[in-house]
Scaffold this motif. Sequence first.
Motif, PDB file in Angstrom:
ATOM      1  N   PRO A 190      -1.081 -13.152 -11.657  1.00 39.06           N
ATOM      2  CA  PRO A 190      -1.652 -14.402 -11.128  1.00 39.06           C
ATOM      3  C   PRO A 190      -1.482 -15.571 -12.095  1.00 39.06           C
ATOM      4  CG  PRO A 190      -3.392 -12.983 -11.969  1.00 39.06           C
ATOM      5  CD  PRO A 190      -2.115 -12.206 -12.090  1.00 39.06           C
ATOM      6  N   ARG A 191      -1.319 -16.749 -11.530  1.00 36.37           N
ATOM      7  CA  ARG A 191      -1.256 -17.961 -12.351  1.00 36.37           C
ATOM      8  C   ARG A 191      -2.655 -18.427 -12.719  1.00 36.37           C
ATOM      9  NH1 ARG A 191       3.172 -21.815  -9.186  1.00 36.37           N
ATOM     10  NH2 ARG A 191       4.807 -20.221  -9.020  1.00 36.37           N
ATOM     11  N   HIS A 224      -5.427 -21.457 -12.699  1.00 28.78           N
ATOM     12  CA  HIS A 224      -5.747 -22.494 -11.716  1.00 28.78           C
ATOM     13  C   HIS A 224      -5.581 -23.870 -12.367  1.00 28.78           C
ATOM     14  CE1 HIS A 224      -8.465 -20.141  -8.701  1.00 28.78           C
ATOM     15  NE2 HIS A 224      -7.485 -19.378  -9.154  1.00 28.78           N
ATOM     16  N   TYR A 282      -1.493 -28.225 -14.875  1.00 29.88           N
ATOM     17  CA  TYR A 282      -0.902 -27.177 -14.029  1.00 29.88           C
ATOM     18  C   TYR A 282       0.420 -27.662 -13.438  1.00 29.88           C
ATOM     19  CZ  TYR A 282      -0.296 -23.978 -10.066  1.00 29.88           C
ATOM     20  OH  TYR A 282       0.215 -23.065  -9.169  1.00 29.88           O
ATOM     21  N   TYR A 302       6.564 -21.779 -13.906  1.00 36.34           N
ATOM     22  CA  TYR A 302       6.003 -20.619 -13.207  1.00 36.34           C
ATOM     23  C   TYR A 302       7.002 -20.157 -12.129  1.00 36.34           C
ATOM     24  CZ  TYR A 302       0.941 -20.741 -14.634  1.00 36.34           C
ATOM     25  OH  TYR A 302      -0.265 -20.661 -15.279  1.00 36.34           O
ATOM     26  N   ASP A 319      -2.136 -18.525  -0.254  1.00 35.15           N
ATOM     27  CA  ASP A 319      -3.449 -18.186  -0.827  1.00 35.15           C
ATOM     28  C   ASP A 319      -4.276 -19.460  -1.031  1.00 35.15           C
ATOM     29  OD1 ASP A 319      -5.599 -17.347  -2.309  1.00 35.15           O
ATOM     30  OD2 ASP A 319      -4.422 -16.294  -3.842  1.00 35.15           O
ATOM     31  N   TYR A 377      -5.147 -21.163  -4.535  1.00 36.02           N
ATOM     32  CA  TYR A 377      -4.133 -21.840  -5.364  1.00 36.02           C
ATOM     33  C   TYR A 377      -3.504 -23.008  -4.614  1.00 36.02           C
ATOM     34  CZ  TYR A 377      -4.160 -18.185  -8.878  1.00 36.02           C
ATOM     35  OH  TYR A 377      -4.541 -17.339  -9.880  1.00 36.02           O
ATOM     36  N   LYS A 380       2.396 -22.502  -3.168  1.00 33.98           N
ATOM     37  CA  LYS A 380       3.499 -22.035  -3.999  1.00 33.98           C
ATOM     38  C   LYS A 380       4.299 -21.003  -3.223  1.00 33.98           C
ATOM     39  CE  LYS A 380       0.372 -18.832  -6.411  1.00 33.98           C
ATOM     40  NZ  LYS A 380       0.681 -17.505  -5.951  1.00 33.98           N
ATOM     41  N   GLN A 432     -11.013 -13.950  -5.801  1.00 35.88           N
ATOM     42  CA  GLN A 432     -11.384 -15.064  -6.683  1.00 35.88           C
ATOM     43  C   GLN A 432     -12.555 -15.878  -6.140  1.00 35.88           C
ATOM     44  OE1 GLN A 432      -7.576 -16.994  -7.734  1.00 35.88           O
ATOM     45  NE2 GLN A 432      -7.666 -15.738  -9.577  1.00 35.88           N
ATOM     46  N   SER A 449     -11.975 -12.951 -12.031  1.00 34.75           N
ATOM     47  CA  SER A 449     -11.191 -12.435 -10.897  1.00 34.75           C
ATOM     48  C   SER A 449     -11.444 -10.938 -10.735  1.00 34.75           C
ATOM     49  CB  SER A 449      -9.684 -12.597 -11.151  1.00 34.75           C
ATOM     50  OG  SER A 449      -9.330 -13.917 -11.417  1.00 34.75           O
ATOM     51  N   TYR A 455      -9.751 -23.734  -4.812  1.00 34.43           N
ATOM     52  CA  TYR A 455      -9.575 -24.172  -6.207  1.00 34.43           C
ATOM     53  C   TYR A 455     -10.137 -25.574  -6.407  1.00 34.43           C
ATOM     54  CZ  TYR A 455      -5.391 -26.440  -4.248  1.00 34.43           C
ATOM     55  OH  TYR A 455      -4.534 -27.189  -3.492  1.00 34.43           O
TER      56      TYR A 455
END
Lengths: 533, 143
Positions: free
Chosen positions: A101-102, A104, A124, A131, A146, A149, A152, A333, A349, B140
């Motif tokens: 996972p990246r 945030h 980021y 990434y 997702d 996030y 991506k 998350q 997480s 987020y």
Amino acid sequence: MTEPVDVLIVGAGASGAAFAWSMAETRMNILCLEQGDWMDPSDYPTTGNDWEARRFGDFGLSPNGRSRPEDYPVNDDDSPIKISNFNAVGGSTILYAGHFPRLHPSDFRVKTLDGVADDWPFTYEDLAPYYAQNDQMMGVAGLAGDPAYPPKEVPLPPVPLGTVGERLARGFNKLGWHWWPSDSAIATEEHSDRAPCINLGPCIMGCAQGAKGSTDVTYWPKAVRAGVNLRTHCRVREITVDENGLANGAIYYDAEGREHHQRAEIVVIACNGVGTPRLLLNSKSKAFPDGLANRSGLVGRNLMFHPYAMVTGLFEEPLDGRMGPAGCCMIGQEFYETDPARDFLRGYSFEITRGMGPVGSALFGMSQGLVPWGSGHHDAYAKIVDRTAGMVIICEDLPEEHNTVTLDPDLVDGHGIPAPKVTYRLSDNSQKMLAHASARGRELLEASGAVRCFTDAPLPPAGWHLMGTARMGTDPSRSVLDGVGRSHDVKNLFVIDGSVFPTSGGVNPTCTIQALALRTADYIKKNLDTLLD
Amino acid sequence: MSTLAAILDQIIPPSPDGRMPGAGALGLADAIEEAIAGTGGRDWLADNLAAIEAAAQDAHGTSFGELAAQDAEALLRTVDEARPGLVQGMLFPLYIAYYQHPDVARALGHEGRPPHPQGYPLEKGDLSLLDPVRARAPLYRQV
Ligand SMILES: Cc1cc2nc3c(=O)[nH]c(=O)nc-3n(C[C@H](O)[C@H](O)[C@H](O)COP(=O)(O)OP(=O)(O)OC[C@H]3O[C@@H](n4cnc5c(N)ncnc54)[C@H](O)[C@@H]3O)c2cc1C
């Protein structure tokens, strides 16, 4: 053998590999010195029936217990969390689970948002292209969309959920909590010469199939083909400096124990969050009596792990948890971002893990007092085998100067080089977070149908994410490196491993470590003409 | 059967339905002896084996390996109580040796082969379970 090179990299793990590959296109003379060797996947544990036993031997997590000739000892007596690593081409990615996972966007703004620790010297968005490049190179499986996030792409389809994943997914949904198939550095389809995953199980003992993205099968073959020289069984004792205080090479021991002085124009350290401060502290000179690049006094300070909780559930019906990537299934998350209503800052997480093999089930049953010896043995064991599933919970660790890597006054490695000593205390914030996380983990397992839950927090062997010991920042008195990983004190010295993290986030760090390494390489490539001005 | 094999057969006896083999009958005694000796326990083991034989002679006038299963388990428990750690000291190597044995794996319904190279098939799972998560607003924090 010791011709001067343009770029010397020390360490061939996650970061060293990514950096070497990226730099190769410059056609500069690039050399990487690595204390370990290439691994032979046909010797990995899953090729034999004794695969579970080898966790207690040559594929142990601790360098102290494993004691391969390539390993160096680490005194971690003064830490509740013990060091886990691996020393070979591929570094600790040989053993890593590949959970990918990246961070945030908020992880780069901890001081601004929460008033603690520090902001990163970039955002980021600055890291996002690296990434993405790294995801391609490592072969990342997952699912776009997702909501935890920013949008991506993910190159490969997700790892299978299996019955474990489905069961836990229903539990998450019952509670209304976030979950998503894990971003995993696991080739779920053939990818760049790598065979697809066949669900062997214990990724943390090396992948005999070559589907897991350890850097010996991802970056290194490409970097070597492109002309990078990777020299194995070479243990670096110290980085040397010239009369102007610039790094000019490294002293190392080769496979026969002979000492060499390798000269270089640029030195890049990639030995991980324990190996790097050890090397810098061992590199003492007139100009740097307290260790190289250590005018701030911060080399080796602010060591961060991720304190882990492990929560295991026992279910009544059979599950398929002994198969499939053990550490890659789904991520949750719901409690990642800071919530002022909680008694701790930052978050964590859930990393859903699968089950145990037959030996693991027996040892678990023994340690929890669930399986007796004698006539009741088989009935009790039958209630455990193929009936466990659970999670590890990755808690953000905040930087504290008293958590350190120093040089042990007595302990040395096989070459007589002073070994690192780790001193670490769990903060009040971490303890509260672990308590919250463990309780939520049990709640999730109960909602998923578990009949009993078992918690281990902090998980002792979870010293596998090693961060913060040569931190980046803008202020040379409060950081070791600038925003591209260059030493504030030595302009031709770079650090690219997990040591550079100003804060840790609450996810596994390796995709961020590698994205940072690619970003540093990009900076060097773009500024070659003026780099040493 | 050697004394050690007979002890192992009490620690993990054959299952009443005959599906699971006993640990002694599986021929694990040599491996266990080697594992215990490897961690410096050779004398400890010899001493305990002698104590069990002596107890069997005392109580039943015969060797431990000749005892009926019920008597053997009871005797082992008595000696284990008097010598704490006796059985416990054998469990770790025994559970490893027993549960990695292909015959045991097959008796459990597993394949009884190393995971590699065949691997295992695994259900992809029902990704429509994600629908409620997909429906959520971004989680987020905006920065
Ligand atoms: C069991 C386990 C599970 C993990 N699971 C995950 C996961 O699921 N997801 C994730 O993101 N991360 C995971 N990690 C962490 C991950 O492996 C590390 O974050 C990553 O490998 C760090 O990269 P690095 O380049 O900083 O160092 P490493 O990969 O550790 O590489 C450092 C290299 O430097 C070499 N070296 C050190 N000192 C010297 C010297 N003096 N001379 C020469 N060579 C030297 C070492 O031999 C080693 O090869 C896991 C780690 C372990 C051990």
